[in-house]
Enzyme design. Structure first.
Site, PDB file in Angstrom:
ATOM      1  N   SER A 122       0.840  -1.199   0.000  1.00  0.00           N
ATOM      2  CA  SER A 122       0.000   0.000   0.000  1.00  0.00           C
ATOM      3  C   SER A 122       0.870   1.243   0.000  1.00  0.00           C
ATOM      4  O   SER A 122       1.980   1.250   0.555  1.00  0.00           O
ATOM      5  CB  SER A 122      -0.890  -0.005   1.254  1.00  0.00           C
ATOM      6  N   TYR A 146      -1.655   0.013   9.863  1.00  0.00           N
ATOM      7  CA  TYR A 146      -1.806  -0.686   8.588  1.00  0.00           C
ATOM      8  C   TYR A 146      -0.568  -0.465   7.717  1.00  0.00           C
ATOM      9  O   TYR A 146      -0.011  -1.407   7.142  1.00  0.00           O
ATOM     10  CB  TYR A 146      -3.057  -0.187   7.878  1.00  0.00           C
TER      11      TYR A 146
END
Length: 321
Positions: A122, A146
């Site tokens: 990501s 995350y």
């Protein structure tokens, strides 16, 4: 060619499976079997070769061992819990996003078969006090749990590849929009819902200002890039196996203008603008001036315009009236 998609029940996993079924080949070889694995039994796809579906909890090493087998040639590791969920549930984020990756890589190492592993990372691995622009060798500095979990995954992909346990390659996905289906718990979920719901005749809220900039890619291009990414020769990847997937940067206002250009003025009238500080706190920590030079040189592509993203949704995913 035996392919496993972990996260095969998700939007990208399902679209990837369908495209592989259409193509019938990967890495220059006929596909002999495709397995879709997810926490819940995923939907199957029609193909000229066998397609199996199964459950897999990547937080459980024994569960991973059931789906990663000695004849698995390519593993797409797409499964994760998303940004806002990982931020809310610290333990689940690390167990699934980090330990789940470790379980897959350890299983591959134990088998000794060196499968190709395509890992979806990501752009949340970037942030904080690093200078713009973000290039392929900018150091990782995530500002969310995350992002930290994905950064650890990238380091593991590089190290397990260096040791010869896997042939790994990782791609930092832009925000995928317009995604079909329902909103999820990702902080970026609104970046699809403010377009998808109005295009479907439903209202949606935008929690950020119209000038908020972000980095986007359509589901169609994402799948094309994941297939190209699996086919890159190992020698061309270099010492850093992880890179940004190409995307383009647009403001929220530009997204809505693109929707209006394709679908007319009525959908935009269904958007409300109520600020959500919790979402703003997450997404404004992400960095946006991204230069995916390595992936572009290797043949991966961004969308030509956000109007294309809107058209792809209308062609591929909009529910029938």
């Amino acid at each position: 060619m035996n392919i496993l998609i972990i996260g095969g029940g998700g939007v990208v996993g399902q679209k990837l499976a369908a495209k592989l079924a259409d193509n019938g080949t990967l890495r220059g070889q006929p596909i002999s079997k495709l397995t879709l694995a997810d926490i819940n039994d995923p939907a199957s796809v029609a193909a000229s070769f066998p397609v199996e579906t199964t459950t897999c909890n990547i937080a459980d090493a024994d569960s991973v061992a059931q789906v990663v087998t000695a004849d698995t040639d390519v593993i797409y590791l797409l499964a994760a819990i998303v940004s806002a969920h990982a931020e809310e549930d610290f333990d689940a984020g690390w167990q699934i996003n980090m330990m789940g990756t470790m379980h897959v890589l350890e299983r591959a190492r134990a088998l000794g078969t060196k499968p190709v592993v395509v890992f979806t990372s990501s752009i949340a691995v970037f942030g904080g006090e690093v200078p713009d622009p973000i290039i392929d060798h900018t150091f990782l500095n995530p500002q969310t749990s995350y992002g930290a979990q994905k950064a650890v995954g990238e380091l593991l992909i590089n190290d397990y590849s260096r040791k010869g346990f896997i042939d790994g390659r990782g791609f930092r996905l832009p925000t995928i929009s317009v995604r079909p289906g329902k909103p999820n718990r990702a902080a970026s979920s609104f970046m699809s819902s403010i377009l998808r719901e109005p295009l479907n005749g439903q209202s949606a809220n935008c929690p950020v200002d119209g000038d908020f900039l972000h980095y986007y890619l359509s589901p169609r291009k994402c799948v094309e890039n994941l297939i190209k990414g699996a086919e890159i020769p190992e020698d061309d990847l270099g010492q850093n196996r992880c890179m940004m997937m190409p995307g383009r940067m647009w403001s929220v206002r530009e997204l809505i203008d693109a929707m209006t250009a394709v679908a007319g003025p009525e959908p935009a009238k269904l958007i409300t603008w109520d600020a959500q500080p919790d979402i703003q706190a997450i997404v404004k920590g992400w960095r946006f001036d991204l230069r995916p030079e390595k992936a572009i040189k290797l043949g991966l592509e961004a969308d030509g315009s956000f109007e294309d993203n809107i058209r792809y949704y209308l062609e591929d995913d909009k529910p029938a009236a």
